[in-house]
Design a protein around this motif. Sequence first.
Motif, PDB file in Angstrom:
ATOM      1  N   SER A   1     -25.772  17.958 -38.086  1.00 40.90           N
ATOM      2  CA  SER A   1     -24.463  18.603 -37.957  1.00 40.90           C
ATOM      3  C   SER A   1     -23.989  19.149 -39.300  1.00 40.90           C
ATOM      4  O   SER A   1     -23.430  20.246 -39.380  1.00 40.90           O
TER       5      SER A   1
ATOM      6  N   TYR B   1     -25.847  22.471 -40.345  1.00 45.99           N
ATOM      7  CA  TYR B   1     -25.468  23.698 -39.662  1.00 45.99           C
ATOM      8  C   TYR B   1     -23.966  23.958 -39.691  1.00 45.99           C
ATOM      9  O   TYR B   1     -23.515  24.963 -39.139  1.00 45.99           O
TER      10      TYR B   1
ATOM     11  N   CYS C   1     -15.513  32.032 -37.530  1.00 45.34           N
ATOM     12  CA  CYS C   1     -15.108  31.066 -36.513  1.00 45.34           C
ATOM     13  C   CYS C   1     -13.958  31.582 -35.647  1.00 45.34           C
ATOM     14  O   CYS C   1     -13.575  30.920 -34.693  1.00 45.34           O
TER      15      CYS C   1
ATOM     16  N   ASN D   1     -17.522  32.323 -29.618  1.00 48.70           N
ATOM     17  CA  ASN D   1     -18.869  31.752 -29.585  1.00 48.70           C
ATOM     18  C   ASN D   1     -19.181  30.989 -30.861  1.00 48.70           C
ATOM     19  O   ASN D   1     -19.848  29.958 -30.831  1.00 48.70           O
ATOM     20  N   HIS D   2     -18.679  31.473 -32.010  1.00 49.59           N
ATOM     21  CA  HIS D   2     -18.862  30.724 -33.258  1.00 49.59           C
ATOM     22  C   HIS D   2     -18.033  29.437 -33.234  1.00 49.59           C
ATOM     23  O   HIS D   2     -18.498  28.385 -33.679  1.00 49.59           O
TER      24      HIS D   2
ATOM     25  N   PHE E   1     -19.712  26.811 -31.175  1.00 53.17           N
ATOM     26  CA  PHE E   1     -20.796  26.131 -31.895  1.00 53.17           C
ATOM     27  C   PHE E   1     -20.242  25.098 -32.871  1.00 53.17           C
ATOM     28  O   PHE E   1     -20.811  24.009 -33.028  1.00 53.17           O
TER      29      PHE E   1
ATOM     30  N   ILE F   1     -19.358  22.104 -30.907  1.00 55.69           N
ATOM     31  CA  ILE F   1     -20.563  21.347 -30.558  1.00 55.69           C
ATOM     32  C   ILE F   1     -21.004  20.479 -31.730  1.00 55.69           C
ATOM     33  O   ILE F   1     -21.379  19.308 -31.564  1.00 55.69           O
TER      34      ILE F   1
END
Length: 583
Positions: free
Chosen positions: A50, A53, A65, A69-70, A73, A76
């Motif tokens: 984590s 990335y 961000c 979609n960014h 991620f 996540i």
Amino acid sequence: MDWGTELWDQCDIIDKHTQSGLDLVEKYVKFVKERTEIEQNYAKQLRNLSKKYSPKRGSKEEQECRFSNHQAFMDILNEMNDYAGQRELIAENMMINICIELTKYLQELKQERKMHLSEAKKAQQYLEGTYKQLDNSKKRFEREWREAEKAAQYAEKTDQDLNATKADVEKAKQQAHMRTHIAEECKNDYASQLQKYNKEQNQFYFTDMPLIFNRLQDMDERRIKKLAQGYILFADTERHVMPIIGKCLEGITRAGTNVNERNDSVVLIEQHKSGFERPGDLEFEDYSQGINRASSDSSLGTPKGPLELLSRNKNKTFRLFNKKSKLPSSSLSPFSTPPTPSPANGPPSPKFGRDPLSYCLKEINKTVKPRISSFRTLKRTSVDSEGFTHLPPEQRRKRLQRKIDDISKELQKEVDQSEALGKMKDVYEKNPQMGDPASLAPQITQTAQNMERLRGELNKYESWLAEAGGRGDSIRYSTHSLNNNGAHNPNSPGAISDDTDSSQAIYTEFDDEFEEEELAAPIGQCTALYSFPGSSEGTISMQEGEVLFVVEEDKGDGWTRVRRNNGDEGYIPTSYATITLNK
């Protein structure tokens, strides 16, 4: 059924069985320890993954961000980090509830088993000692009885011997009688030892050893029960964190469902929209009309090379400018407005003098050289970052509007501070014992200077926004329309122009209505950790656990502006509440 009754003669088997049970507990503890090491390594690898990335602060990835979609991620990665924490929790609980507990219990079992086996060994040794005494008394009785028989035979033989004297006969009879008496004593001792041994043997096999074996059985059953609880804890430890792990997985699923491809496209447009108009068609510049007319008036022919060079240079300049600077082409300055397009029928014919060649050279100098100098200006001159003129029109309007809003908020803070200082000065004048009014003069002066400076900056940025074609919808406050003397100031950023003469009450009433209509939308929520009295000017009271709306986040001074449902606003200490901003 118990071991003492059914396994009275299997002491060695019981010894081996109890030892194998303790070995199993020790083996299970090692197994759980290795499982915890696997969980810890797994959690460590997940955290490193984590972290690997996750974007660094201020990096390009962090700025991206704003796209869903960014951001999904990033969510996540955060959920995976929480998931790793749950794996660490599993390892920690297994270590505490299973490994440590079973290790401690195993030591107690070893001590108890050692004690029971020691008691059995002592009982066995005592029985063996009694048997040795019995065997010795038996052998002595056997030996003495044989000696008595020999003495009796010798006395009888001596008595029948005619050559033996009476004294010899009497001596032999006394010897036989003594041996017989000793043999009788050994017989009685043997009988006593035999009775004692039988009693000890009965105590050993029917009382002592069954009791020890039953205790070992109870110990082994308690061991099995404790081990079974360890087996159950192995599963329960992970089952207890499954709801939180499920929430982590739900968070990952929610991150995927929150992705909005259409919204990402809109965000990209809002972020990079330049506002430029699409380039129009290039107009045909017919230089041949003037050249042909001039050729008829003069015998000197105009060379075609310079005109072709002029046309090529103009076209190249336009393409280069569009590619590198992304600004409209201009023959004067890269920041000037685009030239007015020529009429549809082409540009007017140039007025040649008597020398067409001089005219062509003059046109080349006027057109090509300024363009070359404009490119040099792009490299040498610094960008005017204050007015954001280096940005495309649309982005410039957004940056100017944002700057105006920030200045308006700072100006509102200064106005609130000025009002607070004024009220404090009035209190000091009415109650001199509370403080000296003159001590507030430097702060009042500094606040007034800050207000004037911010008003000047606000007017400057509003003028730039008007030039850029913006609406100029900045945040207005009714207190801005009052100068330090309490009179209306038409030049202040909060003033409202009106052709009719109105009283101060009308201005205030109008501004109050404007504030009610233009209340800033909340940017988040906060929950009070502690109670705050809000006794100072500009603050608001709150109770522990109260939920408020966040209107303005902390600017670095330790205060956050909040609002209640009834519309009351004020500042609270940032450290007194947990703040959650809207994404």
